[in-house]
Design a protein around this motif. Structure first.
Motif, PDB file in Angstrom:
ATOM      1  N   VAL A   4     -28.648  25.898 -56.009  1.00 51.09           N
ATOM      2  CA  VAL A   4     -29.498  24.768 -56.383  1.00 51.09           C
ATOM      3  C   VAL A   4     -28.635  23.784 -57.157  1.00 51.09           C
ATOM      4  N   TYR A  37     -39.404  23.474 -63.340  1.00 53.64           N
ATOM      5  CA  TYR A  37     -39.779  23.991 -64.645  1.00 53.64           C
ATOM      6  C   TYR A  37     -39.397  22.954 -65.702  1.00 53.64           C
ATOM      7  N   GLN A  39     -38.551  22.474 -69.764  1.00 54.22           N
ATOM      8  CA  GLN A  39     -38.153  23.203 -70.979  1.00 54.22           C
ATOM      9  C   GLN A  39     -38.088  22.206 -72.123  1.00 54.22           C
ATOM     10  N   ARG A  43     -38.119  25.225 -76.243  1.00 53.57           N
ATOM     11  CA  ARG A  43     -37.326  26.039 -75.332  1.00 53.57           C
ATOM     12  C   ARG A  43     -38.106  27.030 -74.462  1.00 53.57           C
ATOM     13  N   GLN A  44     -39.440  27.048 -74.549  1.00 55.70           N
ATOM     14  CA  GLN A  44     -40.195  27.906 -73.635  1.00 55.70           C
ATOM     15  C   GLN A  44     -40.358  27.187 -72.311  1.00 55.70           C
ATOM     16  N   MET A  45     -39.958  27.816 -71.230  1.00 55.27           N
ATOM     17  CA  MET A  45     -40.028  27.178 -69.925  1.00 55.27           C
ATOM     18  C   MET A  45     -41.428  27.253 -69.354  1.00 55.27           C
ATOM     19  N   LEU A  47     -43.896  26.179 -66.028  1.00 52.79           N
ATOM     20  CA  LEU A  47     -43.934  25.769 -64.635  1.00 52.79           C
ATOM     21  C   LEU A  47     -44.676  24.446 -64.504  1.00 52.79           C
ATOM     22  N   ARG A  50     -45.066  23.717 -57.922  1.00 55.27           N
ATOM     23  CA  ARG A  50     -44.502  24.659 -56.960  1.00 55.27           C
ATOM     24  C   ARG A  50     -44.750  24.152 -55.541  1.00 55.27           C
ATOM     25  N   MET A  89     -35.952  19.114 -70.858  1.00 54.78           N
ATOM     26  CA  MET A  89     -35.015  19.425 -69.786  1.00 54.78           C
ATOM     27  C   MET A  89     -35.846  19.938 -68.612  1.00 54.78           C
ATOM     28  N   PHE A  91     -35.736  21.833 -64.890  1.00 54.17           N
ATOM     29  CA  PHE A  91     -34.951  22.675 -63.994  1.00 54.17           C
ATOM     30  C   PHE A  91     -35.625  22.778 -62.640  1.00 54.17           C
ATOM     31  N   LYS A 103     -36.144  37.013 -57.681  1.00 53.78           N
ATOM     32  CA  LYS A 103     -35.441  36.309 -58.749  1.00 53.78           C
ATOM     33  C   LYS A 103     -35.461  34.813 -58.485  1.00 53.78           C
ATOM     34  N   LEU A 104     -35.426  34.065 -59.567  1.00 54.56           N
ATOM     35  CA  LEU A 104     -35.336  32.615 -59.495  1.00 54.56           C
ATOM     36  C   LEU A 104     -33.871  32.207 -59.606  1.00 54.56           C
ATOM     37  N   PHE A 106     -31.708  28.923 -60.481  1.00 57.53           N
ATOM     38  CA  PHE A 106     -31.914  27.643 -61.135  1.00 57.53           C
ATOM     39  C   PHE A 106     -30.759  26.688 -60.902  1.00 57.53           C
ATOM     40  N   GLY A 107     -31.065  25.398 -60.971  1.00 57.86           N
ATOM     41  CA  GLY A 107     -30.047  24.371 -61.087  1.00 57.86           C
ATOM     42  C   GLY A 107     -29.631  24.225 -62.545  1.00 57.86           C
ATOM     43  N   LYS A 108     -28.694  23.314 -62.783  1.00 58.61           N
ATOM     44  CA  LYS A 108     -28.169  23.144 -64.147  1.00 58.61           C
ATOM     45  C   LYS A 108     -29.125  22.403 -65.063  1.00 58.61           C
TER      46      LYS A 108
ATOM     47  N   TYR B  35     -33.565  36.757 -68.028  1.00 60.36           N
ATOM     48  CA  TYR B  35     -32.649  35.685 -67.664  1.00 60.36           C
ATOM     49  C   TYR B  35     -31.883  35.308 -68.926  1.00 60.36           C
ATOM     50  N   LYS B  42     -26.724  26.590 -66.839  1.00 56.06           N
ATOM     51  CA  LYS B  42     -27.967  26.874 -66.136  1.00 56.06           C
ATOM     52  C   LYS B  42     -28.525  28.229 -66.555  1.00 56.06           C
ATOM     53  N   GLY B 106     -41.194  33.767 -71.607  1.00 56.08           N
ATOM     54  CA  GLY B 106     -41.336  33.805 -73.054  1.00 56.08           C
ATOM     55  C   GLY B 106     -40.529  32.683 -73.692  1.00 56.08           C
ATOM     56  N   PRO B 107     -40.629  32.559 -75.019  1.00 57.57           N
ATOM     57  CA  PRO B 107     -39.944  31.476 -75.719  1.00 57.57           C
ATOM     58  C   PRO B 107     -38.450  31.698 -75.888  1.00 57.57           C
TER      59      PRO B 107
END
Lengths: 116, 114
Positions: A4, A37, A39, A43-45, A47, A50, A89, A91, A103-104, A106-108, B35, B42, B106-107
């Motif tokens: 990605v 996603y 963030q 810092r909690q991602m 969604l 989709r 941010m 993603f 699994k996901l 991710f891009g940067k 993760y 990333k 989670g956070p």
């Protein structure tokens, strides 16, 4: 292996305007999911939206919509009527639908700032 | 709304020490993930876990890492002998299943190895 790519590290948008975040991906599979996603600084991602690859219709979630171009392997996110709370941010992520692999990938990520 | 929780929010440890990062997934979820995100990079998949077994792991998840579901609610990631390059944000996620269910994150726990 799937990859990605988010080539823009940062973008800025004026409050109430529209911004588009770009994402491309590479896969040999035909059935998969794509995600955006968010963030925030906490810092909690979360969604945002989709897209199932087998669906031709672009996903929409309130002010967020995608432009999914399967042949071009492009998956951009459009944010309409940008709000200060959209600053975060973002993603782009890929997930196969083949087998039990969930699994996901991710891009940067891209940092979006919103100017008041 | 149910949430994934993680403790501690920040852990500082010395190189070579063992650390355990804890996660409480959403209660009816069956699939669990770790993760990590090194600062400025990333988010990378480490491991997935289902039915008390590792379903898949990445190249990052070497013998220094282990996961466990010690009881009905917690899901832990152990790093046996931390290295400086293990400094990162570690995210736990859970889902009802692989497809079509989404993963809830989670956070995160910020791990700093000095």
């Amino acid at each position: 292996a799937q990859t990605v790519t988010q080539s823009q590290p940062e973008m800025s948008v004026q409050e109430a305007e529209t911004v588009t975040l770009s994402c491309t991906y590479d896969t040999s599979e035909s059935d998969y999911y794509l995600f955006w996603y968010k963030q925030p600084p906490s810092r909690q991602m979360i969604l945002v939206i989709r897209q199932e690859a087998y669906k031709q219709q672009n996903a929409t979630e309130n002010r967020f919509s995608v432009n999914f171009q399967k042949a071009a392997k492009s998956f951009s996110l459009k944010i309409s009527d940008s709000q200060l709370g959209d600053a975060a941010m973002y993603f782009c992520a890929y997930r196969t639908r083949t087998g039990a692999n969930s699994k996901l990938t991710f891009g940067k990520g891209i940092t979006l700032s919103v100017r008041p | 709304e149910p949430e994934v929780t993680q403790t501690p929010s920040h852990q500082v440890t010395q190189m070579g020490q063992e650390v355990i990062l804890r996660c409480v997934p959403i209660s009816n979820h069956l699939y669990f993930y770790w993760y990590r995100q090194i600062l400025g990079q990333k988010v990378e998949f480490l491991v997935s876990f289902y039915n008390n077994e590792i379903s898949e792991k990445s190249e990052i998840f070497d013998d220094q890492f282990s996961v466990e579901r010690p009881d009905g609610s917690n899901f832990t990631l152990k790093i046996r002998s931390t290295k400086l390059e293990d400094s990162a944000m570690y995210f736990c996620a859970s889902s009802l299943g692989p497809d079509p269910y989404e993963q809830y994150f989670g956070p995160g726990t910020r791990l700093t190895v000095t």
